[in-house]
Design a protein around this motif. Structure first.
Motif, PDB file in Angstrom:
ATOM      1  N   MET A  53       0.922  -1.094  -0.110  1.00 20.86           N
ATOM      2  CA  MET A  53      -0.038   0.013  -0.003  1.00 20.86           C
ATOM      3  C   MET A  53       0.978   1.270  -0.039  1.00 20.86           C
ATOM      4  SD  MET A  53      -2.989   0.886   2.686  1.00 20.86           S
ATOM      5  CE  MET A  53      -2.234   0.286   3.989  1.00 20.86           C
ATOM      6  N   MET A  54       0.777   2.140  -0.510  1.00 19.86           N
ATOM      7  CA  MET A  54       1.318   3.424  -0.819  1.00 19.86           C
ATOM      8  C   MET A  54       0.922   4.403   0.376  1.00 19.86           C
ATOM      9  SD  MET A  54       0.764   4.683  -4.490  1.00 19.86           S
ATOM     10  CE  MET A  54       0.457   3.547  -5.916  1.00 19.86           C
ATOM     11  N   GLU A  55       1.706   5.448   0.567  1.00 14.96           N
ATOM     12  CA  GLU A  55       1.361   6.483   1.388  1.00 14.96           C
ATOM     13  C   GLU A  55       0.353   7.127   1.020  1.00 14.96           C
ATOM     14  OE1 GLU A  55       1.879   8.487   5.076  1.00 14.96           O
ATOM     15  OE2 GLU A  55       3.019   6.676   4.480  1.00 14.96           O
ATOM     16  N   PRO A  56      -0.812   7.233   1.743  1.00 15.64           N
ATOM     17  CA  PRO A  56      -1.716   7.846   1.400  1.00 15.64           C
ATOM     18  C   PRO A  56      -1.623   9.509   0.909  1.00 15.64           C
ATOM     19  CG  PRO A  56      -2.098   7.575   3.259  1.00 15.64           C
ATOM     20  CD  PRO A  56      -0.899   6.801   2.931  1.00 15.64           C
ATOM     21  N   ASN A  57      -2.203   9.929  -0.009  1.00 17.94           N
ATOM     22  CA  ASN A  57      -2.166  11.516  -0.401  1.00 17.94           C
ATOM     23  C   ASN A  57      -3.358  11.962   0.274  1.00 17.94           C
ATOM     24  OD1 ASN A  57      -2.729  13.774  -1.606  1.00 17.94           O
ATOM     25  ND2 ASN A  57      -1.513  13.378  -3.635  1.00 17.94           N
ATOM     26  N   THR A  58      -3.068  12.702   1.291  1.00 25.62           N
ATOM     27  CA  THR A  58      -4.205  13.296   2.169  1.00 25.62           C
ATOM     28  C   THR A  58      -5.214  14.189   1.428  1.00 25.62           C
ATOM     29  OG1 THR A  58      -2.929  15.078   2.966  1.00 25.62           O
ATOM     30  CG2 THR A  58      -3.042  13.151   4.399  1.00 25.62           C
ATOM     31  N   ASN A  59      -4.725  14.857   0.304  1.00 24.49           N
ATOM     32  CA  ASN A  59      -5.513  15.718  -0.424  1.00 24.49           C
ATOM     33  C   ASN A  59      -6.287  14.510  -1.269  1.00 24.49           C
ATOM     34  OD1 ASN A  59      -6.674  18.152  -1.469  1.00 24.49           O
ATOM     35  ND2 ASN A  59      -5.544  17.597  -3.325  1.00 24.49           N
ATOM     36  N   THR A  60      -5.806  13.777  -1.839  1.00 28.15           N
ATOM     37  CA  THR A  60      -6.592  12.771  -2.725  1.00 28.15           C
ATOM     38  C   THR A  60      -7.796  12.070  -1.805  1.00 28.15           C
ATOM     39  OG1 THR A  60      -4.695  12.383  -4.422  1.00 28.15           O
ATOM     40  CG2 THR A  60      -6.528  10.921  -4.426  1.00 28.15           C
ATOM     41  N   LEU A  61      -7.031  11.631  -0.785  1.00 25.47           N
ATOM     42  CA  LEU A  61      -7.973  10.916   0.155  1.00 25.47           C
ATOM     43  C   LEU A  61      -9.248  11.666   0.600  1.00 25.47           C
ATOM     44  CD1 LEU A  61      -8.824   8.428   2.107  1.00 25.47           C
ATOM     45  CD2 LEU A  61      -7.274   9.483   3.725  1.00 25.47           C
ATOM     46  N   ALA A  62      -9.044  12.977   1.021  1.00 23.35           N
ATOM     47  CA  ALA A  62     -10.026  13.758   1.460  1.00 23.35           C
ATOM     48  C   ALA A  62     -11.287  13.940   0.309  1.00 23.35           C
ATOM     49  CB  ALA A  62      -9.564  15.024   1.870  1.00 23.35           C
ATOM     50  N   ARG A  63     -10.796  14.345  -0.849  1.00 22.15           N
ATOM     51  CA  ARG A  63     -11.565  14.517  -2.055  1.00 22.15           C
ATOM     52  C   ARG A  63     -12.511  13.184  -2.270  1.00 22.15           C
ATOM     53  NH1 ARG A  63      -8.486  17.525  -6.548  1.00 22.15           N
ATOM     54  NH2 ARG A  63     -10.567  18.046  -7.437  1.00 22.15           N
ATOM     55  N   ILE A  64     -11.784  12.091  -2.387  1.00 23.13           N
ATOM     56  CA  ILE A  64     -12.567  10.874  -2.457  1.00 23.13           C
ATOM     57  C   ILE A  64     -13.538  10.625  -1.359  1.00 23.13           C
ATOM     58  CG2 ILE A  64     -12.122   8.331  -2.382  1.00 23.13           C
ATOM     59  CD1 ILE A  64      -9.513   8.989  -4.282  1.00 23.13           C
ATOM     60  N   GLN A  65     -13.014  10.912  -0.257  1.00 22.80           N
ATOM     61  CA  GLN A  65     -14.011  10.584   0.971  1.00 22.80           C
ATOM     62  C   GLN A  65     -15.275  11.593   0.876  1.00 22.80           C
ATOM     63  OE1 GLN A  65     -11.088  11.435   4.093  1.00 22.80           O
ATOM     64  NE2 GLN A  65     -11.199   9.477   4.771  1.00 22.80           N
ATOM     65  N   THR A  66     -15.026  12.661   0.334  1.00 24.55           N
ATOM     66  CA  THR A  66     -16.179  13.712   0.108  1.00 24.55           C
ATOM     67  C   THR A  66     -17.104  13.186  -0.931  1.00 24.55           C
ATOM     68  OG1 THR A  66     -14.782  15.517   1.004  1.00 24.55           O
ATOM     69  CG2 THR A  66     -16.709  16.116  -0.654  1.00 24.55           C
ATOM     70  N   VAL A  67     -16.435  12.699  -2.058  1.00 25.29           N
ATOM     71  CA  VAL A  67     -17.490  12.087  -2.937  1.00 25.29           C
ATOM     72  C   VAL A  67     -18.075  10.787  -2.690  1.00 25.29           C
ATOM     73  CG1 VAL A  67     -17.542  10.856  -5.547  1.00 25.29           C
ATOM     74  CG2 VAL A  67     -16.235  13.005  -4.886  1.00 25.29           C
ATOM     75  N   ILE A  68     -17.480  10.056  -2.043  1.00 30.42           N
ATOM     76  CA  ILE A  68     -18.430   8.767  -1.431  1.00 30.42           C
ATOM     77  C   ILE A  68     -19.020   9.292  -0.294  1.00 30.42           C
ATOM     78  CG2 ILE A  68     -18.012   6.752  -0.241  1.00 30.42           C
ATOM     79  CD1 ILE A  68     -15.136   6.383  -1.542  1.00 30.42           C
ATOM     80  N   ALA A  69     -18.956  10.363   0.703  1.00 25.57           N
ATOM     81  CA  ALA A  69     -19.842  10.650   1.540  1.00 25.57           C
ATOM     82  C   ALA A  69     -21.076  11.136   0.897  1.00 25.57           C
ATOM     83  CB  ALA A  69     -19.128  11.704   2.473  1.00 25.57           C
ATOM     84  N   GLU A  70     -20.921  12.145  -0.465  1.00 20.75           N
ATOM     85  CA  GLU A  70     -22.127  12.602  -1.019  1.00 20.75           C
ATOM     86  C   GLU A  70     -23.064  11.382  -1.719  1.00 20.75           C
ATOM     87  OE1 GLU A  70     -20.369  15.084  -3.894  1.00 20.75           O
ATOM     88  OE2 GLU A  70     -19.891  16.593  -2.343  1.00 20.75           O
ATOM     89  N   GLU A  71     -22.443  10.397  -2.244  1.00 18.76           N
ATOM     90  CA  GLU A  71     -22.955   9.198  -2.528  1.00 18.76           C
ATOM     91  C   GLU A  71     -23.953   8.457  -1.472  1.00 18.76           C
ATOM     92  OE1 GLU A  71     -24.394   6.659  -5.496  1.00 18.76           O
ATOM     93  OE2 GLU A  71     -23.108   8.108  -5.798  1.00 18.76           O
ATOM     94  N   LEU A  72     -23.244   8.213  -0.436  1.00 16.93           N
ATOM     95  CA  LEU A  72     -23.794   7.627   0.727  1.00 16.93           C
ATOM     96  C   LEU A  72     -24.736   8.512   1.773  1.00 16.93           C
ATOM     97  CD1 LEU A  72     -20.955   5.354   1.812  1.00 16.93           C
ATOM     98  CD2 LEU A  72     -22.892   4.559   0.441  1.00 16.93           C
ATOM     99  N   ASP A  73     -24.671   9.699   1.447  1.00 15.81           N
ATOM    100  CA  ASP A  73     -25.388  10.818   2.237  1.00 15.81           C
ATOM    101  C   ASP A  73     -24.777  10.718   3.781  1.00 15.81           C
ATOM    102  OD1 ASP A  73     -26.954  12.923   2.958  1.00 15.81           O
ATOM    103  OD2 ASP A  73     -28.584  11.620   3.350  1.00 15.81           O
ATOM    104  N   ASN A  74     -23.611  10.326   4.015  1.00 12.10           N
ATOM    105  CA  ASN A  74     -23.092  10.237   5.080  1.00 12.10           C
ATOM    106  C   ASN A  74     -21.715  10.992   5.423  1.00 12.10           C
ATOM    107  OD1 ASN A  74     -21.810   8.852   7.205  1.00 12.10           O
ATOM    108  ND2 ASN A  74     -21.636   6.810   6.059  1.00 12.10           N
ATOM    109  N   ALA A  75     -21.003  11.120   6.553  1.00  6.98           N
ATOM    110  CA  ALA A  75     -20.208  11.947   6.759  1.00  6.98           C
ATOM    111  C   ALA A  75     -18.701  11.331   6.341  1.00  6.98           C
ATOM    112  CB  ALA A  75     -19.961  12.120   8.467  1.00  6.98           C
ATOM    113  N   ALA A  76     -17.996  12.282   5.940  1.00 10.73           N
ATOM    114  CA  ALA A  76     -16.481  11.904   5.209  1.00 10.73           C
ATOM    115  C   ALA A  76     -15.837  11.549   6.310  1.00 10.73           C
ATOM    116  CB  ALA A  76     -15.937  12.977   4.337  1.00 10.73           C
ATOM    117  N   ALA A  77     -15.947  11.857   7.604  1.00  6.24           N
ATOM    118  CA  ALA A  77     -15.009  11.579   8.559  1.00  6.24           C
ATOM    119  C   ALA A  77     -15.237  10.071   9.070  1.00  6.24           C
ATOM    120  CB  ALA A  77     -15.343  12.247   9.849  1.00  6.24           C
ATOM    121  N   ASP A  78     -16.339   9.632   8.752  1.00  2.00           N
ATOM    122  CA  ASP A  78     -16.573   7.924   9.054  1.00  2.00           C
ATOM    123  C   ASP A  78     -15.927   7.214   7.992  1.00  2.00           C
ATOM    124  OD1 ASP A  78     -18.153   8.951  11.189  1.00  2.00           O
ATOM    125  OD2 ASP A  78     -19.912   8.920   9.923  1.00  2.00           O
ATOM    126  N   LEU A  79     -15.430   7.833   7.011  1.00  5.71           N
ATOM    127  CA  LEU A  79     -14.738   6.787   5.971  1.00  5.71           C
ATOM    128  C   LEU A  79     -13.139   6.742   6.000  1.00  5.71           C
ATOM    129  CD1 LEU A  79     -16.987   8.410   3.064  1.00  5.71           C
ATOM    130  CD2 LEU A  79     -17.516   6.441   4.277  1.00  5.71           C
TER     131      LEU A  79
END
Length: 87
Positions: free
Chosen positions: A1-27
């Motif tokens: 596993m690579m070192e996560p890019n926090t900016n990429t991670l945050a943006r992806i968490q936001t997209v998934i949170a929108e899809e799930l109608d959930n808080a990004a912090a839970d992802l």
């Protein structure tokens, strides 16, 4: 596993949170997509959205995507490839 890019991670968490109608912090990065209730169609839709957001194109080869971190790794690889091609 690579070192996560926090900016990429945050943006992806936001997209998934929108899809799930959930808080990004839970992802957390290690969360399995199926645990979140995302079926294969939802994952494909998310990947298309991410292509537009990050201005990348996913290859025809299907990379196994099981966790949020898998998505982050895939997007980061594509971003690095795009950056290298520009240089």
């Amino acid at each position: 596993m690579m070192e996560p890019n926090t900016n990429t991670l945050a943006r992806i968490q936001t997209v998934i949170a929108e899809e799930l109608d959930n808080a990004a912090a839970d992802l957390r990065p290690d969360r399995r997509l199926e645990e979140l209730g995302l079926d294969s169609l939802a994952v494909i839709e998310i990947m298309f959205r991410l292509e537009d957001i990050f201005d990348v194109r996913m290859g025809d080869e299907r990379v196994p995507i099981k966790t949020i971190q898998d998505i982050v790794d895939n997007v980061d690889i594509l971003l690095r490839e795009r950056e290298a091609a520009v240089k």
